[in-house]
Scaffold this motif. Structure first.
Motif, PDB file in Angstrom:
ATOM      1  N   LEU A  25       0.950  -1.120   0.385  1.00 23.17           N
ATOM      2  CA  LEU A  25      -0.258  -0.150   0.467  1.00 23.17           C
ATOM      3  C   LEU A  25       0.932   1.327   0.264  1.00 23.17           C
ATOM      4  N   LEU A 149      -9.619  -4.965   0.820  1.00 18.77           N
ATOM      5  CA  LEU A 149      -8.157  -4.286  -0.074  1.00 18.77           C
ATOM      6  C   LEU A 149      -8.605  -4.278  -1.639  1.00 18.77           C
ATOM      7  N   LEU A 152     -11.571  -2.190  -1.345  1.00 23.64           N
ATOM      8  CA  LEU A 152     -10.820  -0.541  -0.531  1.00 23.64           C
ATOM      9  C   LEU A 152     -10.764   0.143  -2.020  1.00 23.64           C
ATOM     10  N   LEU A 153      -9.796  -0.737  -3.265  1.00 27.00           N
ATOM     11  CA  LEU A 153      -9.323   0.009  -3.734  1.00 27.00           C
ATOM     12  C   LEU A 153     -10.214   0.561  -5.399  1.00 27.00           C
ATOM     13  N   THR A 155     -13.670   1.636  -4.412  1.00 28.05           N
ATOM     14  CA  THR A 155     -14.176   2.380  -3.916  1.00 28.05           C
ATOM     15  C   THR A 155     -13.635   4.304  -4.555  1.00 28.05           C
ATOM     16  N   TRP A 157     -12.247   6.031  -2.537  1.00 30.59           N
ATOM     17  CA  TRP A 157     -11.479   6.749  -1.106  1.00 30.59           C
ATOM     18  C   TRP A 157     -10.413   6.037  -1.911  1.00 30.59           C
ATOM     19  N   GLY A 158     -10.226   5.071  -2.289  1.00 29.46           N
ATOM     20  CA  GLY A 158      -9.296   4.073  -2.732  1.00 29.46           C
ATOM     21  C   GLY A 158      -8.842   4.515  -4.286  1.00 29.46           C
ATOM     22  N   GLN A 159      -9.596   5.048  -4.775  1.00 25.78           N
ATOM     23  CA  GLN A 159      -9.259   5.533  -6.084  1.00 25.78           C
ATOM     24  C   GLN A 159      -8.453   6.555  -5.751  1.00 25.78           C
ATOM     25  N   MET A 161      -6.667   6.858  -3.174  1.00 26.71           N
ATOM     26  CA  MET A 161      -5.415   6.491  -2.699  1.00 26.71           C
ATOM     27  C   MET A 161      -4.434   6.280  -4.020  1.00 26.71           C
ATOM     28  N   GLY A 185      -4.073   6.800   4.786  1.00 26.21           N
ATOM     29  CA  GLY A 185      -3.133   5.185   4.259  1.00 26.21           C
ATOM     30  C   GLY A 185      -2.590   4.535   4.546  1.00 26.21           C
TER      31      GLY A 185
END
Length: 298
Positions: A25, A149, A152-153, A155, A157-159, A161, A185
């Motif tokens: 991450l 994960l 999450l990535l 979503t 917020w994940g995008q 990140m 993160g």
């Protein structure tokens, strides 16, 4: 390699794979070199061991350990984003501080869990052999974390990140506070590392302040080996590759430690040398493969 050595290597691959996912991450998603993991792994072990010794149920102890790891990662993120300290230096400062913090938490450099309840006890009570219980539990947790994960990535917020690591100027222009993304993160990364430490100490029956030495090297080696062997395109594939890379790395270490050439034999003191060779091989292999393919087509 014997059957038990193979099972032990795969078990280590799964439990340290949680740490590798945390390293992935920061290293790949956020483009944030984070050495905090050398301190947050024993932090998770220290918090879990003290909590279990105090009578806290093992699974609650794991949650407490993850919370402590999250806070440690947030400290690194805040030092970098709010106080403008270079990310590498910020993580080194947190790692050094955690050495003293971990001793303060345990009250000594190490703590045993012999005779104390662990997360493995319910599985053994169900009839799963003690030799397979850690593999079953760690494998299940690692797969759940990978799936979490991946979700999450995908979503919003994940995008954010992913965009923060790839193009911070672009995502800032979209109104996203990259400082908050980095702080949370890095916190999430170290929460996973602390989870790994909490499980390792319960599996080994002890926590030690020095158990995190070399964690970042093993984590980076596993990420690079996984990307080289299993690819790194898309969102889900790199995460799966990181977990599988951890298993391949542990199997390679187990094979190397059993290597004997006449009077010469590999010992545990050669572990860092083996790790360095593995990383070099993983980094050079794609270049050699590309040259071979180029010559074959010409």
């Amino acid at each position: 390699m014997s059957y038990y050595a193979f099972i032990g290597a795969v078990e280590s691959g799964f439990v340290y794979g949680l740490m590798v996912l945390g390293v992935y991450l920061t290293f790949r998603v956020l483009d944030f070199p984070d050495l905090t993991v050398d301190g947050s792994l024993p932090l998770g072990a220290a918090v879990a061991s003290v909590a279990i010794t105090a009578g806290v149920p093992p699974y609650i102890a794991i949650i407490l350990a993850m919370g402590a790891g999250f806070l440690a990662g947030m400290v690194t993120g805040i030092l970098n984003t709010k106080f403008k300290i270079l990310h590498l230096l910020a993580s080194i400062l947190t790692m050094i501080a955690l050495y003293s913090v971990n001793i303060r938490i345990m009250g000594r450099p190490n703590m045993t869990l012999l005779g104390k309840p662990t997360v493995l006890d319910p599985l053994e009570a169900l009839g799963i052999p003690s030799s397979l219980a850690p593999l079953t539990l760690f494998g299940t947790i690692a797969i759940i974390v990978v799936c979490g994960l991946i979700w999450l990535l995908h979503t919003e917020w994940g995008q954010a990140m992913l965009a923060t690591g790839d193009n911070p100027q672009m995502i800032t222009s979209q109104g996203v506070d990259t400082n908050i993304v980095i702080i949370l993160g890095v916190g999430l990364s170290n929460a996973l590392v602390a989870l790994s430490g909490a499980l390792v100490c319960q599996s080994q029956g002890a926590a030690d302040v020095n158990m995190g030495v070399g964690t970042i090297v093993a984590g980076l080696a596993s990420v690079i080996v996984g990307e080289t062997v299993f690819g790194h395109r898309g969102v889900a594939r790199p995460l799966i590759a990181a977990l599988l890379g951890s298993i391949v790395y542990r199997l390679a270490i187990a094979l190397a430690l059993g290597l004997e050439l006449g009077a010469f034999s590999v010992t545990p003191s050669d572990l860092n040398l083996i790790t360095a060779i593995l990383v070099v091989v993983a980094l050079v292999s794609p270049q050699i493969k590309a040259k071979v393919m180029s010559r074959a087509h010409s």
